[in-house]
Design a protein around this motif. Structure first.
Motif, mmCIF file in Angstrom:
data_model
loop_
_atom_site.group_PDB
_atom_site.id
_atom_site.type_symbol
_atom_site.label_atom_id
_atom_site.label_comp_id
_atom_site.label_asym_id
_atom_site.label_seq_id
_atom_site.Cartn_x
_atom_site.Cartn_y
_atom_site.Cartn_z
ATOM 1 N N MET A 1 -29.756 65.306 -28.371
ATOM 2 C CA MET A 1 -30.553 65.473 -27.172
ATOM 3 C C MET A 1 -31.915 64.806 -27.321
ATOM 4 O O MET A 1 -32.436 64.243 -26.388
ATOM 5 N N ASN A 2 -32.493 64.842 -28.518
ATOM 6 C CA ASN A 2 -33.804 64.244 -28.734
ATOM 7 C C ASN A 2 -33.771 62.742 -28.573
ATOM 8 O O ASN A 2 -34.672 62.164 -27.978
ATOM 9 N N LYS A 3 -32.725 62.104 -29.110
ATOM 10 C CA LYS A 3 -32.619 60.654 -29.001
ATOM 11 C C LYS A 3 -32.427 60.228 -27.555
ATOM 12 O O LYS A 3 -32.910 59.180 -27.144
ATOM 13 N N LYS A 4 -31.734 61.051 -26.781
ATOM 14 C CA LYS A 4 -31.506 60.733 -25.375
ATOM 15 C C LYS A 4 -32.827 60.732 -24.602
ATOM 16 O O LYS A 4 -33.074 59.846 -23.789
ATOM 17 N N GLU A 5 -33.689 61.699 -24.865
ATOM 18 C CA GLU A 5 -34.976 61.764 -24.177
ATOM 19 C C GLU A 5 -35.882 60.604 -24.565
ATOM 20 O O GLU A 5 -36.592 60.052 -23.727
ATOM 21 N N LEU A 7 -34.790 57.661 -25.525
ATOM 22 C CA LEU A 7 -34.202 56.488 -24.874
ATOM 23 C C LEU A 7 -34.569 56.450 -23.396
ATOM 24 O O LEU A 7 -34.904 55.373 -22.868
ATOM 25 N N ILE A 8 -34.543 57.581 -22.729
ATOM 26 C CA ILE A 8 -34.933 57.624 -21.315
ATOM 27 C C ILE A 8 -36.397 57.216 -21.165
ATOM 28 O O ILE A 8 -36.750 56.430 -20.278
ATOM 29 N N MET A 72 -40.099 61.986 -24.206
ATOM 30 C CA MET A 72 -40.074 60.859 -23.277
ATOM 31 C C MET A 72 -41.357 60.047 -23.398
ATOM 32 O O MET A 72 -41.330 58.821 -23.305
#
Length: 90
Positions: A1-5, A7-8, A72
């Motif tokens: 989840m951290n990497k997704k934020e 990346l966003i 983010m």
């Protein structure tokens, strides 16, 4: 989840910088966007225009920090770093 934020945030940072570059060319030059980018690239100022476009990332960074979206905001900072390094090679 951290990497997704992160990346966003990175994607938001890149698109914001592109928007800032577009707005700079649209408002502060006499060219339309396609001929403006071509002319700026020929004159060797494309890296500087991209750097000016990243000024909008500062506002996005502040907004993300106010909304407690620290990861983010880190992604936006990463985008600015990547853009700064890439302008050295343009």
């Amino acid at each position: 989840m951290n990497k997704k934020e992160i990346l966003i945030g990175f994607i938001i940072g890149i698109f914001t910088a592109l928007l800032g570059s577009y707005l700079f060319v649209a408002f502060f030059t006499k060219f339309d966007i396609s001929s403006g980018i071509h002319t700026i690239k020929q004159q060797g100022y494309l890296g500087k225009v991209i750097t000016i476009g990243t000024v909008l990332d500062l506002a996005v960074f502040g907004i993300l920090l106010k909304r407690n979206e620290e990861l983010m905001a880190r992604g936006v900072v990463l985008a600015v770093i990547v853009l700064a390094i890439s302008t050295l090679f343009i």
